[in-house]
Design an enzyme around this catalytic site. Structure first.
Site, PDB file in Angstrom:
ATOM      1  N   ARG A  29     -30.939 -19.203  48.759  1.00  0.00           N
ATOM      2  CA  ARG A  29     -31.470 -20.444  48.211  1.00  0.00           C
ATOM      3  C   ARG A  29     -32.692 -20.133  47.353  1.00  0.00           C
ATOM      4  O   ARG A  29     -33.663 -19.553  47.821  1.00  0.00           O
ATOM      5  CB  ARG A  29     -31.847 -21.402  49.335  1.00  0.00           C
ATOM      6  CG  ARG A  29     -30.643 -22.033  50.043  1.00  0.00           C
ATOM      7  CD  ARG A  29     -29.683 -22.630  49.068  1.00  0.00           C
ATOM      8  NE  ARG A  29     -28.863 -23.688  49.623  1.00  0.00           N
ATOM      9  CZ  ARG A  29     -27.895 -24.270  48.946  1.00  0.00           C
ATOM     10  NH1 ARG A  29     -27.611 -23.869  47.709  1.00  0.00           N
ATOM     11  NH2 ARG A  29     -27.190 -25.236  49.478  1.00  0.00           N
ATOM     12  N   GLU A  33     -19.544 -21.174  40.006  1.00  0.00           N
ATOM     13  CA  GLU A  33     -20.835 -21.722  40.437  1.00  0.00           C
ATOM     14  C   GLU A  33     -21.705 -20.654  41.089  1.00  0.00           C
ATOM     15  O   GLU A  33     -22.727 -20.969  41.695  1.00  0.00           O
ATOM     16  CB  GLU A  33     -20.609 -22.901  41.386  1.00  0.00           C
ATOM     17  CG  GLU A  33     -19.937 -24.094  40.706  1.00  0.00           C
ATOM     18  CD  GLU A  33     -19.791 -25.305  41.600  1.00  0.00           C
ATOM     19  OE1 GLU A  33     -20.358 -25.288  42.720  1.00  0.00           O
ATOM     20  OE2 GLU A  33     -19.124 -26.264  41.186  1.00  0.00           O
ATOM     21  N   SER A  75     -37.224 -35.789  49.751  1.00  0.00           N
ATOM     22  CA  SER A  75     -38.592 -35.538  49.282  1.00  0.00           C
ATOM     23  C   SER A  75     -38.969 -36.572  48.227  1.00  0.00           C
ATOM     24  O   SER A  75     -39.108 -36.253  47.046  1.00  0.00           O
ATOM     25  CB  SER A  75     -38.705 -34.116  48.705  1.00  0.00           C
ATOM     26  OG  SER A  75     -40.045 -33.807  48.381  1.00  0.00           O
ATOM     27  N   PRO A  76     -39.171 -37.840  48.634  1.00  0.00           N
ATOM     28  CA  PRO A  76     -39.352 -38.914  47.654  1.00  0.00           C
ATOM     29  C   PRO A  76     -40.663 -38.848  46.887  1.00  0.00           C
ATOM     30  O   PRO A  76     -40.819 -39.554  45.886  1.00  0.00           O
ATOM     31  CB  PRO A  76     -39.270 -40.190  48.507  1.00  0.00           C
ATOM     32  CG  PRO A  76     -39.674 -39.752  49.876  1.00  0.00           C
ATOM     33  CD  PRO A  76     -39.150 -38.352  50.026  1.00  0.00           C
ATOM     34  N   GLY A  77     -41.595 -38.014  47.312  1.00  0.00           N
ATOM     35  CA  GLY A  77     -42.833 -37.872  46.567  1.00  0.00           C
ATOM     36  C   GLY A  77     -42.646 -37.153  45.247  1.00  0.00           C
ATOM     37  O   GLY A  77     -43.498 -37.247  44.357  1.00  0.00           O
ATOM     38  N   GLU A 130     -33.544 -37.550  44.375  1.00  0.00           N
ATOM     39  CA  GLU A 130     -32.264 -37.305  45.048  1.00  0.00           C
ATOM     40  C   GLU A 130     -32.151 -38.108  46.346  1.00  0.00           C
ATOM     41  O   GLU A 130     -33.102 -38.202  47.122  1.00  0.00           O
ATOM     42  CB  GLU A 130     -32.139 -35.817  45.371  1.00  0.00           C
ATOM     43  CG  GLU A 130     -30.887 -35.463  46.166  1.00  0.00           C
ATOM     44  CD  GLU A 130     -30.911 -34.032  46.697  1.00  0.00           C
ATOM     45  OE1 GLU A 130     -29.853 -33.412  46.732  1.00  0.00           O
ATOM     46  OE2 GLU A 130     -32.007 -33.561  47.062  1.00  0.00           O
ATOM     47  N   PHE A 156     -31.177 -28.756  36.715  1.00  0.00           N
ATOM     48  CA  PHE A 156     -31.799 -30.021  37.079  1.00  0.00           C
ATOM     49  C   PHE A 156     -32.685 -30.471  35.923  1.00  0.00           C
ATOM     50  O   PHE A 156     -32.817 -29.766  34.928  1.00  0.00           O
ATOM     51  CB  PHE A 156     -32.625 -29.885  38.364  1.00  0.00           C
ATOM     52  CG  PHE A 156     -31.830 -29.415  39.540  1.00  0.00           C
ATOM     53  CD1 PHE A 156     -30.751 -30.139  39.999  1.00  0.00           C
ATOM     54  CD2 PHE A 156     -32.162 -28.238  40.190  1.00  0.00           C
ATOM     55  CE1 PHE A 156     -30.002 -29.699  41.081  1.00  0.00           C
ATOM     56  CE2 PHE A 156     -31.432 -27.795  41.276  1.00  0.00           C
ATOM     57  CZ  PHE A 156     -30.351 -28.531  41.721  1.00  0.00           C
ATOM     58  N   GLU A 175     -16.485 -24.590  50.462  1.00  0.00           N
ATOM     59  CA  GLU A 175     -17.519 -23.736  51.037  1.00  0.00           C
ATOM     60  C   GLU A 175     -17.114 -23.089  52.353  1.00  0.00           C
ATOM     61  O   GLU A 175     -17.649 -22.034  52.704  1.00  0.00           O
ATOM     62  CB  GLU A 175     -18.808 -24.535  51.242  1.00  0.00           C
ATOM     63  CG  GLU A 175     -19.451 -24.997  49.948  1.00  0.00           C
ATOM     64  CD  GLU A 175     -20.865 -25.511  50.139  1.00  0.00           C
ATOM     65  OE1 GLU A 175     -21.306 -25.655  51.310  1.00  0.00           O
ATOM     66  OE2 GLU A 175     -21.548 -25.773  49.124  1.00  0.00           O
ATOM     67  N   GLU A 206     -21.322 -18.896  43.704  1.00  0.00           N
ATOM     68  CA  GLU A 206     -21.474 -19.110  45.145  1.00  0.00           C
ATOM     69  C   GLU A 206     -20.976 -17.891  45.924  1.00  0.00           C
ATOM     70  O   GLU A 206     -19.904 -17.347  45.631  1.00  0.00           O
ATOM     71  CB  GLU A 206     -20.700 -20.355  45.584  1.00  0.00           C
ATOM     72  CG  GLU A 206     -21.285 -21.645  45.045  1.00  0.00           C
ATOM     73  CD  GLU A 206     -20.491 -22.863  45.457  1.00  0.00           C
ATOM     74  OE1 GLU A 206     -21.097 -23.934  45.592  1.00  0.00           O
ATOM     75  OE2 GLU A 206     -19.264 -22.746  45.651  1.00  0.00           O
TER      76      GLU A 206
END
Length: 208
Positions: free
Chosen positions: A79, A162, A133-135, A139, A29, A116, A164
């Site tokens: 996660r 990936e 989570s716009p603060g 995304e 990211f 998946e 996974e």
């Protein structure tokens, strides 16, 4: 009694001045440092505001539901954002994935369900598009319900490239609802999707 202000958005992107944007880090990211100012509700402009923004691709989630068997398919995987979770960093979730620029949202939902969960999706029903989570993050997530046949589903799936390692669970709706009530399903996609499904489940089953 004071009237409530209008819920129509009073400002637009034209009421924000981005003064600078610095890329702090870019890996899986990206993290940006943004300096901005904006118009204020009572008039005038704010001073300089500095924020870090987590920049990532938009995502698609799909709640997999079998109306014939009244079963929900969830996936479980570790996660990184939950490594300090007191219970477990392995989370039960809806199938989800990031949007590639040349894919439609529906194509992403079908691709991720296959990758998946080994699952072919029939009808797709659009639920919501939202900022989780716009603060701090830009995304946007689009969430679908995908109608499926859950027969034969299960096992471990995911793409090696990936990293996974995804376990598939096929569960009766009643059990999934109990897990939600017990706090075991603690992510936004599950909460939003399952509350929608609780309201629409009878009509979905009547379509059989």
């Amino acid at each position: 009694m004071t009237d409530s202000p209008s819920l129509n958005a009073p400002f637009t992107v034209d009421d924000v001045e981005v003064m600078s944007r610095e890329y702090l880090y870019e890996g899986f990211f990206r993290l940006d440092k943004v300096t901005l100012r904006h118009r204020q509700f009572e008039g005038g402009w704010s001073g300089e505001v500095v924020r870090e923004v987590h920049h990532r691709h938009d995502a698609v989630g799909v709640l997999l539901y079998d109306p014939e068997q009244d079963k929900v398919v969830l996936v479980e995987q570790i996660r990184a954002g939950a490594l300090n979770d007191a219970h477990t960093p392995w989370k039960l979730e809806c199938v989800a994935g990031l949007v590639d620029k040349d894919e439609s949202l529906e194509d992403v939902a079908r691709r991720e369900a296959l990758e998946e969960a080994g699952c072919e999706v029939g009808d797709l029903i659009l639920l919501h598009t939202y900022y989780p989570s716009p603060g701090a993050c830009d995304e946007r997530v689009t969430l679908f319900c995908g109608l499926i046949d859950s027969g034969g589903l299960g096992g471990v799936h995911g793409l090696d490239e990936e990293h996974e390692d995804i376990r598939v669970h096929v569960l009766p709706f009643v059990q999934v609802w109990e897990l939600l009530g017990a706090g075991r399903l603690d992510n936004a996609m599950c909460l939003i999707g399952l509350h929608w499904l609780a309201a629409e489940r009878a009509s979905l089953r009547a379509r059989r």
